[in-house]
Write a protein that holds these residues in place. Structure first.
Motif, PDB file in Angstrom:
ATOM      1  N   ALA A 175      49.884  74.754  73.348  1.00 49.05           N
ATOM      2  CA  ALA A 175      49.512  75.770  74.330  1.00 49.05           C
ATOM      3  C   ALA A 175      50.445  76.958  74.189  1.00 49.05           C
ATOM      4  O   ALA A 175      51.618  76.827  73.905  1.00 49.05           O
ATOM      5  CB  ALA A 175      49.622  75.191  75.741  1.00 49.05           C
ATOM      6  N   ARG A 208      40.434  75.227  75.954  1.00 48.13           N
ATOM      7  CA  ARG A 208      41.722  74.838  76.535  1.00 48.13           C
ATOM      8  C   ARG A 208      42.264  75.955  77.422  1.00 48.13           C
ATOM      9  O   ARG A 208      42.709  75.721  78.561  1.00 48.13           O
ATOM     10  CB  ARG A 208      42.720  74.527  75.417  1.00 48.13           C
ATOM     11  CG  ARG A 208      44.077  74.004  75.932  1.00 48.13           C
ATOM     12  CD  ARG A 208      45.191  74.319  74.971  1.00 48.13           C
ATOM     13  NE  ARG A 208      45.393  75.750  74.791  1.00 48.13           N
ATOM     14  CZ  ARG A 208      45.991  76.546  75.678  1.00 48.13           C
ATOM     15  NH1 ARG A 208      46.429  76.047  76.825  1.00 48.13           N
ATOM     16  NH2 ARG A 208      46.114  77.829  75.438  1.00 48.13           N
ATOM     17  N   SER A 261      44.660  71.324  83.214  1.00 48.16           N
ATOM     18  CA  SER A 261      44.711  71.487  81.762  1.00 48.16           C
ATOM     19  C   SER A 261      43.922  70.369  81.118  1.00 48.16           C
ATOM     20  O   SER A 261      43.632  69.335  81.744  1.00 48.16           O
ATOM     21  CB  SER A 261      46.155  71.480  81.244  1.00 48.16           C
ATOM     22  OG  SER A 261      46.750  70.202  81.429  1.00 48.16           O
ATOM     23  N   ASP A 319      43.977  66.439  81.827  1.00 46.65           N
ATOM     24  CA  ASP A 319      45.352  65.941  81.868  1.00 46.65           C
ATOM     25  C   ASP A 319      45.771  65.601  83.301  1.00 46.65           C
ATOM     26  O   ASP A 319      45.433  66.324  84.250  1.00 46.65           O
ATOM     27  CB  ASP A 319      46.311  67.002  81.315  1.00 46.65           C
ATOM     28  CG  ASP A 319      46.051  67.307  79.850  1.00 46.65           C
ATOM     29  OD1 ASP A 319      45.660  66.378  79.112  1.00 46.65           O
ATOM     30  OD2 ASP A 319      46.222  68.478  79.441  1.00 46.65           O
ATOM     31  N   SER A 325      43.386  68.204  77.194  1.00 42.97           N
ATOM     32  CA  SER A 325      43.751  67.941  75.806  1.00 42.97           C
ATOM     33  C   SER A 325      42.458  67.743  75.033  1.00 42.97           C
ATOM     34  O   SER A 325      41.503  67.150  75.556  1.00 42.97           O
ATOM     35  CB  SER A 325      44.638  66.701  75.705  1.00 42.97           C
ATOM     36  OG  SER A 325      45.851  66.898  76.409  1.00 42.97           O
ATOM     37  N   ALA A 370      43.037  76.124  81.522  1.00 42.54           N
ATOM     38  CA  ALA A 370      44.405  76.417  81.962  1.00 42.54           C
ATOM     39  C   ALA A 370      44.455  77.634  82.879  1.00 42.54           C
ATOM     40  O   ALA A 370      45.375  77.763  83.702  1.00 42.54           O
ATOM     41  CB  ALA A 370      45.302  76.635  80.745  1.00 42.54           C
ATOM     42  N   ARG A 372      50.230  67.132  75.844  1.00 46.62           N
ATOM     43  CA  ARG A 372      49.025  67.554  76.578  1.00 46.62           C
ATOM     44  C   ARG A 372      48.847  69.081  76.543  1.00 46.62           C
ATOM     45  O   ARG A 372      49.679  69.795  76.020  1.00 46.62           O
ATOM     46  CB  ARG A 372      49.036  67.046  78.021  1.00 46.62           C
ATOM     47  CG  ARG A 372      48.982  65.524  78.129  1.00 46.62           C
ATOM     48  CD  ARG A 372      49.001  65.082  79.585  1.00 46.62           C
ATOM     49  NE  ARG A 372      48.725  63.657  79.711  1.00 46.62           N
ATOM     50  CZ  ARG A 372      49.626  62.697  79.552  1.00 46.62           C
ATOM     51  NH1 ARG A 372      50.894  63.034  79.276  1.00 46.62           N
ATOM     52  NH2 ARG A 372      49.308  61.425  79.676  1.00 46.62           N
ATOM     53  N   ASP A 373      47.702  69.520  77.098  1.00 41.94           N
ATOM     54  CA  ASP A 373      47.336  70.943  77.068  1.00 41.94           C
ATOM     55  C   ASP A 373      47.384  71.463  75.634  1.00 41.94           C
ATOM     56  O   ASP A 373      47.917  72.537  75.350  1.00 41.94           O
ATOM     57  CB  ASP A 373      48.267  71.749  77.977  1.00 41.94           C
ATOM     58  CG  ASP A 373      47.726  73.162  78.237  1.00 41.94           C
ATOM     59  OD1 ASP A 373      46.510  73.377  78.056  1.00 41.94           O
ATOM     60  OD2 ASP A 373      48.531  74.037  78.607  1.00 41.94           O
ATOM     61  N   ARG A 374      46.797  70.667  74.721  1.00 41.62           N
ATOM     62  CA  ARG A 374      46.837  70.984  73.294  1.00 41.62           C
ATOM     63  C   ARG A 374      45.503  70.658  72.645  1.00 41.62           C
ATOM     64  O   ARG A 374      44.713  69.884  73.188  1.00 41.62           O
ATOM     65  CB  ARG A 374      47.954  70.203  72.588  1.00 41.62           C
ATOM     66  CG  ARG A 374      49.344  70.780  72.834  1.00 41.62           C
ATOM     67  CD  ARG A 374      50.426  69.785  72.451  1.00 41.62           C
ATOM     68  NE  ARG A 374      51.745  70.412  72.427  1.00 41.62           N
ATOM     69  CZ  ARG A 374      52.435  70.755  73.509  1.00 41.62           C
ATOM     70  NH1 ARG A 374      51.922  70.515  74.708  1.00 41.62           N
ATOM     71  NH2 ARG A 374      53.617  71.328  73.390  1.00 41.62           N
ATOM     72  N   LYS A 382      47.580  64.309  73.298  1.00 39.67           N
ATOM     73  CA  LYS A 382      48.199  63.795  74.523  1.00 39.67           C
ATOM     74  C   LYS A 382      49.663  63.439  74.271  1.00 39.67           C
ATOM     75  O   LYS A 382      50.553  63.772  75.060  1.00 39.67           O
ATOM     76  CB  LYS A 382      47.443  62.557  75.003  1.00 39.67           C
ATOM     77  CG  LYS A 382      46.046  62.812  75.537  1.00 39.67           C
ATOM     78  CD  LYS A 382      46.078  63.239  76.978  1.00 39.67           C
ATOM     79  CE  LYS A 382      44.692  63.240  77.586  1.00 39.67           C
ATOM     80  NZ  LYS A 382      44.704  63.760  78.975  1.00 39.67           N
TER      81      LYS A 382
END
Length: 253
Positions: free
Chosen positions: A252, A188, A207, A125, A209, A192, A240-242, A236
């Motif tokens: 997240a 993920r 992070s 990301d 995705s 992170a 994001r961060d998913r 996204k």
């Protein structure tokens, strides 16, 4: 050289013994007498002929053996070098992961044989922001940090490749949907958790995705890749961060 002299000496002694034996058995049969001259000739002739001839023969044999050994050694080195080059050609030069072509080839073959598996597409990301703000060396360091975090999660037998600038793909053989979601979430979370520091000391959050799709026999791998890619962009769009897998987006924590 010592070995050649020893072998030639043994051959010479055997030749002298054979010459003496022939002289003692044949000359009397021909009505002759084995006198001093006969003894001298039976010893001197093998000595003058057998030793240099056998020494030359053994020397040639040693040369051939040495040459064969050297050829074998060079062949082994060439084989190892060829294998190393072939392996290097399969790898991404920076991360050491499989390159795009090698990953797709291996994953496609594995998914065709696998009873059940999944494909994950992972994208870093805000990666362009890191490059633009801190420079490409910092971006490369961030990619290496992401790679190390993912390697710490993946199991033996999982395939991981770098398929784009900041995009990775992972094939998980023999996983159920539930197991795939767990592994994707661990990936993920591992990224992170990385504490990445830019060259100026700024702490930069990292992070990824992730989009995932079911793979396996009867499923066209290109279609699986398309589905995983579509779900990646779904993650996204959701912030994001998913992780997005089979129509479900995991946020997240």
């Amino acid at each position: 050289m010592r070995r050649i002299v020893v072998k030639a000496s043994i051959a010479t002694v055997l030749s002298i013994a054979a010459s003496l034996g022939l002289a003692m058995s044949i000359i009397p049969l021909l009505g002759g007498v084995v006198d001093g001259n006969a003894w001298l000739m039976t010893v001197l002739c093998p000595l003058l002929i057998a030793f240099p001839a056998s020494a030359y023969q053994f020397w040639q044999h040693e040369r051939l053996r040495t040459a064969r050994d050297e050829i074998g050694r060079l062949h082994g080195e060439l084989t190892r070098a060829h294998a190393a080059l072939a392996q290097r050609a399969r790898r991404d030069g920076m991360t050491g992961l499989l390159n795009r072509e090698s990953f797709f080839g291996d994953a496609s073959r594995l998914s065709a044989q696998d009873e059940g598996g999944a494909l994950l597409v992972v994208d870093a990301d805000h990666f362009k922001t890191i490059n633009d703000r801190f420079g490409h060396p910092a971006g490369d360091a961030a990619l290496l940090a992401i790679t190390a975090a993912m390697k710490g999660v993946l199991r033996k037998g999982d395939l991981c490749g770098r398929i784009g600038g900041e995009e990775f793909a992972i094939y998980l053989p023999g996983t159920t949907d539930a197991e795939t979601r767990v592994i994707a979430e661990r990936l993920r979370a591992a990224v992170a958790a990385v504490r990445f520091e830019a060259p100026d000391g700024t702490q930069v959050p990292l992070s990824v995705s992730i989009g995932g799709a079911r793979a396996g026999p009867g499923r066209n791998f290109e279609q699986v890749m398309t589905e995983a890619d579509r779900l990646l962009y779904k993650a996204k769009r959701r912030g994001r961060d998913r992780v997005a897998f089979a129509g479900r987006v995991a946020q997240a924590a």
